[in-house]
Scaffold this active site. Structure first.
Site, mmCIF file in Angstrom:
data_model
loop_
_atom_site.group_PDB
_atom_site.id
_atom_site.type_symbol
_atom_site.label_atom_id
_atom_site.label_comp_id
_atom_site.label_asym_id
_atom_site.label_seq_id
_atom_site.Cartn_x
_atom_site.Cartn_y
_atom_site.Cartn_z
ATOM 1 N N LEU A 124 4.349 6.482 2.795
ATOM 2 C CA LEU A 124 2.409 6.304 1.869
ATOM 3 C C LEU A 124 1.503 7.134 3.031
ATOM 4 C CD1 LEU A 124 1.106 3.385 0.996
ATOM 5 C CD2 LEU A 124 1.661 2.392 3.386
ATOM 6 N N ASP A 125 0.983 7.254 2.012
ATOM 7 C CA ASP A 125 -0.023 8.392 2.839
ATOM 8 C C ASP A 125 -1.143 7.765 4.077
ATOM 9 O OD1 ASP A 125 -3.158 8.170 2.288
ATOM 10 O OD2 ASP A 125 -1.934 7.561 -0.119
ATOM 11 N N MET A 126 -1.527 8.724 4.817
ATOM 12 C CA MET A 126 -2.039 8.650 6.051
ATOM 13 C C MET A 126 -3.817 7.930 5.781
ATOM 14 S SD MET A 126 -3.641 11.164 8.708
ATOM 15 C CE MET A 126 -4.669 11.120 10.726
ATOM 16 N N ASP A 127 -4.270 7.984 4.114
ATOM 17 C CA ASP A 127 -5.044 7.192 4.501
ATOM 18 C C ASP A 127 -4.992 5.595 3.639
ATOM 19 O OD1 ASP A 127 -7.059 9.261 5.021
ATOM 20 O OD2 ASP A 127 -6.900 10.364 3.133
ATOM 21 N N SER A 128 -3.539 5.408 3.415
ATOM 22 C CA SER A 128 -3.306 4.765 2.486
ATOM 23 C C SER A 128 -3.168 2.963 3.810
ATOM 24 C CB SER A 128 -2.490 4.549 1.631
ATOM 25 O OG SER A 128 -2.696 4.993 0.748
#
Length: 237
Positions: free
Chosen positions: A103-107
């Site tokens: 789950l990407d860093m911004d999510s």
């Protein structure tokens, strides 16, 4: 009882089956002192199985937890750039647990962590078509038209994808909350799909994977998976 080496390595929580196959082909696995080959089986009760010179241990009891990952954390156990990781949020969960997928860093939102490599591999495998559900907050000049395009999207940057399920939750002028369900989980897939139809994502939260729900779990906190959730994962494997 003899089983394939990659399955045993995965069951020991060392790596997924696919990664275990790579370890074997790289000559990092031995059975009774001999370098293993792909397709070899062994009995962990009678054979000495080493990975990088260390014996594998088949855990008797697996751990399965759900984390509500906040924005700003990377979904790895260690980051070369020194960024905050999910390992810091789950260090009191006991044992070495590994995140299933990314789950990407911004999510933010639901991340499953476990030491059950077989279950992790099954959950990520495309053939099982596990629903991944996201709440997405977007901005756009014509949101309804963009959502119609999104529902019909069958390719992304030249790569075939399954058309997502899209539901409008709330519309306020040029902003909206929508719910998107996908199966593949390609790198930053939701953000890339939205961008392709002219939508800017301001917030993205994963709220479910299959029957595993984020619910009211506070950001940065984790919980043990329920018996039904664990059964689901094991049946996939």
């Amino acid at each position: 009882m003899k089983e394939r080496l990659q399955k045993l390595i995965s069951a020991a929580g060392i790596a997924s089956r696919r990664s275990a196959e790579t370890m074997i082909t790289e000559g990092r696995v031995t059975v009774n002192g001999e370098t293993a080959t792909l397709g070899m089986s062994a009995d962990p009760g009678t054979d000495e199985i080493l990975v990088d010179g260390q014996p594998i241990t088949i855990a008797r009891k697996r751990r399965y937890i759900v984390l509500n990952k906040p924005r700003g954390y990377v979904t790895t156990m260690k980051d070369e750039r020194g960024r905050p990781t999910v390992a810091e949020l789950t260090q009191d969960a006991g044992g070495r647990l590994y995140p299933v997928g990314r789950l990407d860093m911004d999510s933010e939102g639901l991340v499953i962590l476990t030491d059950d490599g077989a279950a992790a591999n099954a959950l990520m495998h495309p053939k099982h078509e596990v629903d991944k559900v996201y709440s997405v907050f977007v901005q756009g000049s014509d949101i309804k038209a963009a959502l119609r395009q999104l529902q019909q999207m069958d390719s992304l940057e030249g790569e075939s994808i399954r058309p997502p399920k899209v539901m409008l939750i709330e519309l306020k002028g040029t902003g909206a909350e929508i719910q998107i369900t996908i199966h593949e989980g390609k790198n930053r897939q939701i953000r890339r799909m939205c961008k392709a139809v002219g939508l800017n994502v301001s917030r993205l939260i994963r709220i479910a994977e299959g029957p595993v729900l984020l619910g009211e779990l506070p950001a940065g906190k984790w919980r043990n998976m329920t018996k039904d959730e664990i059964t689901y994962l094991r049946e996939l494997a």
